[in-house]
Design a protein around this motif. Structure first.
Motif, PDB file in Angstrom:
ATOM      1  N   SER A 115      -1.697   0.736  13.425  1.00 52.99           N
ATOM      2  CA  SER A 115      -1.204   1.109  12.096  1.00 52.99           C
ATOM      3  C   SER A 115      -1.218   2.610  11.862  1.00 52.99           C
ATOM      4  O   SER A 115      -0.428   3.127  11.080  1.00 52.99           O
ATOM      5  CB  SER A 115      -2.040   0.431  11.013  1.00 52.99           C
ATOM      6  N   GLY A 116      -2.141   3.324  12.509  1.00 58.41           N
ATOM      7  CA  GLY A 116      -2.205   4.770  12.356  1.00 58.41           C
ATOM      8  C   GLY A 116      -3.017   5.245  11.173  1.00 58.41           C
ATOM      9  O   GLY A 116      -3.054   6.436  10.892  1.00 58.41           O
ATOM     10  N   GLY A 117      -3.701   4.330  10.483  1.00 53.15           N
ATOM     11  CA  GLY A 117      -4.514   4.755   9.349  1.00 53.15           C
ATOM     12  C   GLY A 117      -4.860   3.599   8.438  1.00 53.15           C
ATOM     13  O   GLY A 117      -4.177   2.555   8.433  1.00 53.15           O
ATOM     14  N   ASN A 118      -5.909   3.745   7.685  1.00 53.47           N
ATOM     15  CA  ASN A 118      -6.370   2.684   6.793  1.00 53.47           C
ATOM     16  C   ASN A 118      -5.291   2.264   5.801  1.00 53.47           C
ATOM     17  O   ASN A 118      -4.670   3.103   5.160  1.00 53.47           O
ATOM     18  CB  ASN A 118      -7.603   3.143   6.016  1.00 53.47           C
ATOM     19  N   GLY A 119      -5.077   0.957   5.714  1.00 56.30           N
ATOM     20  CA  GLY A 119      -4.140   0.404   4.749  1.00 56.30           C
ATOM     21  C   GLY A 119      -2.682   0.439   5.159  1.00 56.30           C
ATOM     22  O   GLY A 119      -1.833  -0.084   4.439  1.00 56.30           O
ATOM     23  N   ASN A 120      -2.384   1.046   6.313  1.00 61.39           N
ATOM     24  CA  ASN A 120      -0.981   1.152   6.751  1.00 61.39           C
ATOM     25  C   ASN A 120      -0.496  -0.161   7.362  1.00 61.39           C
ATOM     26  O   ASN A 120      -1.246  -0.866   8.045  1.00 61.39           O
ATOM     27  CB  ASN A 120      -0.815   2.267   7.775  1.00 61.39           C
ATOM     28  N   SER A 121       0.782  -0.469   7.145  1.00 57.03           N
ATOM     29  CA  SER A 121       1.385  -1.684   7.683  1.00 57.03           C
ATOM     30  C   SER A 121       1.770  -1.503   9.149  1.00 57.03           C
ATOM     31  O   SER A 121       1.860  -0.380   9.661  1.00 57.03           O
ATOM     32  CB  SER A 121       2.621  -2.067   6.870  1.00 57.03           C
ATOM     33  N   ILE A 122       2.010  -2.622   9.818  1.00 57.29           N
ATOM     34  CA  ILE A 122       2.470  -2.622  11.206  1.00 57.29           C
ATOM     35  C   ILE A 122       3.764  -3.406  11.286  1.00 57.29           C
ATOM     36  O   ILE A 122       3.874  -4.509  10.733  1.00 57.29           O
ATOM     37  CB  ILE A 122       1.423  -3.251  12.150  1.00 57.29           C
ATOM     38  N   ASN A 123       4.762  -2.851  11.955  1.00 55.31           N
ATOM     39  CA  ASN A 123       5.990  -3.564  12.303  1.00 55.31           C
ATOM     40  C   ASN A 123       6.207  -3.382  13.794  1.00 55.31           C
ATOM     41  O   ASN A 123       6.419  -2.265  14.271  1.00 55.31           O
ATOM     42  CB  ASN A 123       7.177  -3.031  11.502  1.00 55.31           C
ATOM     43  N   SER A 167      -7.208  -1.312   1.834  1.00 53.41           N
ATOM     44  CA  SER A 167      -7.221   0.142   2.044  1.00 53.41           C
ATOM     45  C   SER A 167      -8.275   0.607   3.039  1.00 53.41           C
ATOM     46  O   SER A 167      -8.212   1.750   3.500  1.00 53.41           O
ATOM     47  CB  SER A 167      -7.435   0.854   0.701  1.00 53.41           C
ATOM     48  N   ASN A 168      -9.227  -0.245   3.395  1.00 55.94           N
ATOM     49  CA  ASN A 168     -10.268   0.172   4.347  1.00 55.94           C
ATOM     50  C   ASN A 168     -10.057  -0.388   5.748  1.00 55.94           C
ATOM     51  O   ASN A 168     -10.897  -0.187   6.629  1.00 55.94           O
ATOM     52  CB  ASN A 168     -11.648  -0.261   3.842  1.00 55.94           C
ATOM     53  N   ILE A 169      -8.950  -1.084   5.956  1.00 59.20           N
ATOM     54  CA  ILE A 169      -8.688  -1.696   7.260  1.00 59.20           C
ATOM     55  C   ILE A 169      -7.678  -0.862   8.042  1.00 59.20           C
ATOM     56  O   ILE A 169      -6.558  -0.621   7.592  1.00 59.20           O
ATOM     57  CB  ILE A 169      -8.170  -3.148   7.110  1.00 59.20           C
ATOM     58  N   ASP A 170      -8.104  -0.433   9.226  1.00 60.43           N
ATOM     59  CA  ASP A 170      -7.279   0.344  10.155  1.00 60.43           C
ATOM     60  C   ASP A 170      -6.775  -0.618  11.219  1.00 60.43           C
ATOM     61  O   ASP A 170      -7.409  -0.797  12.264  1.00 60.43           O
ATOM     62  CB  ASP A 170      -8.128   1.463  10.767  1.00 60.43           C
TER      63      ASP A 170
END
Length: 324
Positions: free
Chosen positions: A64-72, A43-46
């Motif tokens: 990712s666009g924000g902490n904890g968000n996934s990337i595809n 949750s703290n990784i952007d």
């Protein structure tokens, strides 16, 4: 140095310590479509991903666009060879021992140039934005399927076909021929190679259905009011998918010609606000109507009119005689 990983596998890693940057190396034997997913992020990784070629030249990236968000992330590779993936925290100021999950997929069979146009529709048979056309291209002749789903994931309409190109019109109706409720609908496109049985990575997009008319209200001046000078026109102009509003005036109780006063691409509401300051001093006294028109992005238009009387008192033929 970069850690070599196999295609179509998942590995775990961690952004630790702070400012850690994880490098991975992949090798492809031919051109194709590369898909990179970075999930299970703390949750703290952007997170951010960069992709480089064998000479470490930048190809593309995804944030990712924000902490904890996934990337595809998807990127077409035009040639075989070695490629490098860099995964890191965007601000380089956070770390975590909790592992993320990196998955790299590669396909020589994929769907591209997919879209829905327009992506806002109002299927009410008024000739304005009643339908959308979903189009796509496929790298090989295939059996393709389009599924249109509501916000709960339920399939409302399905289209199928064969070929290397897709062009399918959706009229905003479900499989029973009933117009679907207002909302955001997701279309997915799948393709299967009839010779090999291989599947292309699924692609998706969104279409918004909006059959709700905008809110158009003139609150000032009141209907039937007698006005003069420069008057404030106030009202409400809003919609969930608002586009713009325009205020006009017309002479008489049933005008056939309208004259522009003001417009805006900003909604007003839910409380009444200022639409225009209308200078009437150069107009002939008599009956007039004020008209407010609103258009939303799905092509829905609403209007309202208010009848007023204009009476400006002017002093004319004034003089001093004799002047001396």
């Amino acid at each position: 140095s970069a850690n070599a990983i196999n295609l179509d596998t998942s590995i775990s890693g961690a952004i630790n310590p702070t400012a850690d940057q994880d490098y991975f190396k992949i090798t492809t034997s031919k051109a194709g479509m590369l898909g990179i997913s970075l999930t299970n992020l703390p949750s703290n990784i952007d997170a951010c991903i960069y992709l480089y070629d064998s000479n470490h030249n930048y190809i593309g990236s995804s944030y990712s666009g924000g902490n904890g968000n996934s990337i595809n992330f998807q990127q077409e590779l035009t040639s075989a060879g070695d490629y490098y993936i860099l995964a890191f925290d965007w601000n380089n100021d956070s770390s975590s021992t909790s592992p993320y999950l990196l998955k790299v997929k590669f396909s020589t069979f994929w769907i591209y140039n997919y879209s829905a146009s327009p992506n806002f529709i109002s299927p009410n048979s008024d000739g304005q934005y009643d339908t959308t056309t979903i189009t796509a291209s496929i790298t090989a002749s295939s059996n393709w399927t389009i599924n249109i789903k509501n916000s709960s994931g339920a399939i409302k309409r399905t289209f199928t076909g064969t070929g290397t190109s897709i062009s399918k019109l959706w009229d905003g109706k479900d499989s029973a021929g009933t117009v679907v409720p207002d909302g955001i609908y997701t279309y997915t496109i799948d393709a299967t190679d009839p010779e090999t049985g291989g599947s292309a990575p699924q692609v998706s997009g969104q279409v918004t259905v909006d059959n709700t008319l905008p809110t158009a209200t003139i609150t000032e001046p009141a209907s039937g009011a007698t006005v003069s000078g420069t008057i404030e026109i106030k009202g409400i102009a809003q919609d969930l998918n608002f586009y713009y509003w325009v205020v006009y005036y017309g002479q008489g109780t049933a005008p056939t010609q309208w004259n522009y006063i003001n417009y805006s691409y900003s909604a007003i509401g839910p409380d009444p606000g200022l639409l225009a300051n209308w200078d009437t001093t150069q107009l002939t006294n008599g009956d007039y109507c004020i008209r407010l028109e609103i258009l939303d992005t799905a092509g829905n238009m609403q209007f309202t009119t208010t009848a007023i009387k204009l009476y400006n008192m002017n002093i004319y033929n004034y003089s001093a005689s004799p002047a001396i």
